[in-house]
Scaffold this active site. Sequence first.
Site, short mmCIF file in Angstrom:
data_model
loop_
_atom_site.label_atom_id
_atom_site.label_comp_id
_atom_site.label_asym_id
_atom_site.label_seq_id
_atom_site.Cartn_x
_atom_site.Cartn_y
_atom_site.Cartn_z
CE LYS A 22 4.47 -4.20 11.51
NZ LYS A 22 3.26 -4.10 10.58
CG ASN A 23 1.02 -1.94 13.30
OD1 ASN A 23 1.97 -2.43 12.52
ND2 ASN A 23 0.61 -2.81 14.44
NE ARG A 94 -4.65 -8.65 7.74
CZ ARG A 94 -5.97 -9.05 7.35
NH1 ARG A 94 -6.15 -10.00 6.69
NH2 ARG A 94 -6.72 -8.47 7.62
CB CYS A 118 -1.88 -14.08 7.61
SG CYS A 118 -0.47 -13.62 8.69
NE ARG A 123 -3.58 -10.37 10.70
CZ ARG A 123 -2.62 -9.86 10.66
NH1 ARG A 123 -1.22 -10.48 10.11
NH2 ARG A 123 -2.46 -8.65 10.91
N PRO A 124 -9.38 -12.54 7.87
CG PRO A 124 -11.58 -13.01 8.38
CD PRO A 124 -10.27 -13.32 8.91
CB VAL A 125 -10.45 -7.81 4.24
CG1 VAL A 125 -8.87 -7.71 4.35
CG2 VAL A 125 -10.69 -8.53 2.89
CG ASP A 126 -15.22 -10.39 7.57
OD1 ASP A 126 -14.09 -10.39 7.88
OD2 ASP A 126 -16.33 -10.43 8.61
CD GLN A 127 -16.36 -7.31 10.55
OE1 GLN A 127 -17.29 -6.33 10.80
NE2 GLN A 127 -16.93 -8.42 10.25
CG ASP A 306 1.07 -6.75 17.07
OD1 ASP A 306 0.82 -7.77 16.41
OD2 ASP A 306 1.31 -5.47 16.47
CB ILE A 328 -6.00 -10.94 18.79
CG1 ILE A 328 -6.06 -9.99 20.25
CG2 ILE A 328 -6.34 -10.16 17.61
CD1 ILE A 328 -7.38 -9.28 20.18
NE ARG A 398 6.08 -7.92 7.01
CZ ARG A 398 4.82 -8.22 7.40
NH1 ARG A 398 4.77 -9.58 7.92
NH2 ARG A 398 3.97 -7.56 7.69
#
Length: 423
Positions: A22-23, A94, A118, A123-127, A306, A328, A398
Amino acid sequence: MDKLLIHGGRRLQGDVRISGAKNAALPILCAGLLVPGTLELSNVPQLQDVGTTLKLLERMGVKSTRDVAAGTVTLDGSSVTSTEAAYDLVKTMRASILVLGPLVARFGEARVSLPGGCAIGQRPVDQHIKGLQALGARIDIEHGYVIARASRLRGTKIVTDMVTVTGTENLMMAATLAEGETVIENAAREPEVVDLANALIALGARIRGAGTDRIVIEGVDALHGGAHRVMSDRIETGTFLCAVAAAGGDLRLTHCEPDTLDATLDKLREAGLRIECGPDWIRGTMDGRPKSVNVRTAPYPGFATDMQAQMMAVNCVADGTGVITETIFENRFMHVQEMRRLGAEIDTEGTTAVVRGKRGLSGAIVMATDLRASAGLVIAGLVADGDTLVDRVYHLDRGYDRMERKLAAVGASIERVRTVDDA
Ligand code: UD1
């Protein structure tokens, strides 16, 4: 809403074919946006998230042909008409944020809904944003959307504040079309990052260092069509190994990549699972009861977050006490409460869980709270005495390719129960 009904206590015996990852599949599908031509993919798993990603891409004008049974998808990104990823799809997955880098790199603009909160953490997306800004994109956040604009991205050096998998992938994809060289320092080393890099290289990108913490991308003017086979799913592989470690039996997992899950194999050996590996198969045999193990999640090549819930399920029935530390995500113990409903003895304090193994669990109704938590609950259900009903299995769907069918084929008593929605 679908549920899984498991009658515990059966040993697992036989072969399981592992699906594509999946990933790896999700970012590689998003890479289709970079190509004014076709991207032919094989070993694409049958997952809800793959369907959602294809829908997202189709709305932008990417044409897709999919043979679900054969595991093939062909994308044609030659006539993209929209650079927007709307909230209704992004909120369910996400990984949708992975369209941001490709869109701004190829079309000079992107409008992507911010992923919502989430369950497993903030789980920010600042990076992702910081890296794109370093590449020269102007970013605004308006009405819940990230709006990125750039005439052409410029290669630069990016050091991410923490190791981020999709962050590394987004920036690597964006940099393939930037002017000049981009260096990503502190890059994620996950095998899925390497698989994405290999797919991009097949499309004409110039990338070296994927799999290390320093990835160098030499930008090119355009990518071209190409083909790629998605790597096998190391998390699915590890999940089936945890299932046999907990339930007992003898499983041979085929079409997998044993060298991508060293940390999981080490822990399962410590737990008493006998493991034999070939080039593309793993056999796991368990006779008695597993032994408790201590686990600390970490970025690859450390123990994968995971795999944490599944390993916790093993510890629940193991001999001894195991300490699990999640480093994490700050809220990834939601399965603990559900496992307790099955009789597990688990104490948590912050990001540490102390699991006192018990000889048996007892079946109950439990609720899946996120993707990997669901897998942990299924494993616990395989061991529990009597019936376990796992509710909200859409989480499992999913990211796992027909998990209940694969388990039933090796002797588990598990079936999908369809109920009229009971809200
Ligand atoms: C990916 C995987 C997910 C896995 C996770 C960690 C995909 C599609 N998903 O998720 O299955 O659990 O890696 O191995 O590949 N962070 C920030 N700012 C950012 C980005 C991340 O603070 O901009 C933090 C996160 O909150 C988290 C940590 O960094 O604490 C790692 O997250 P990250 O590696 O980005 O996870 P994902 O890529 O979302």
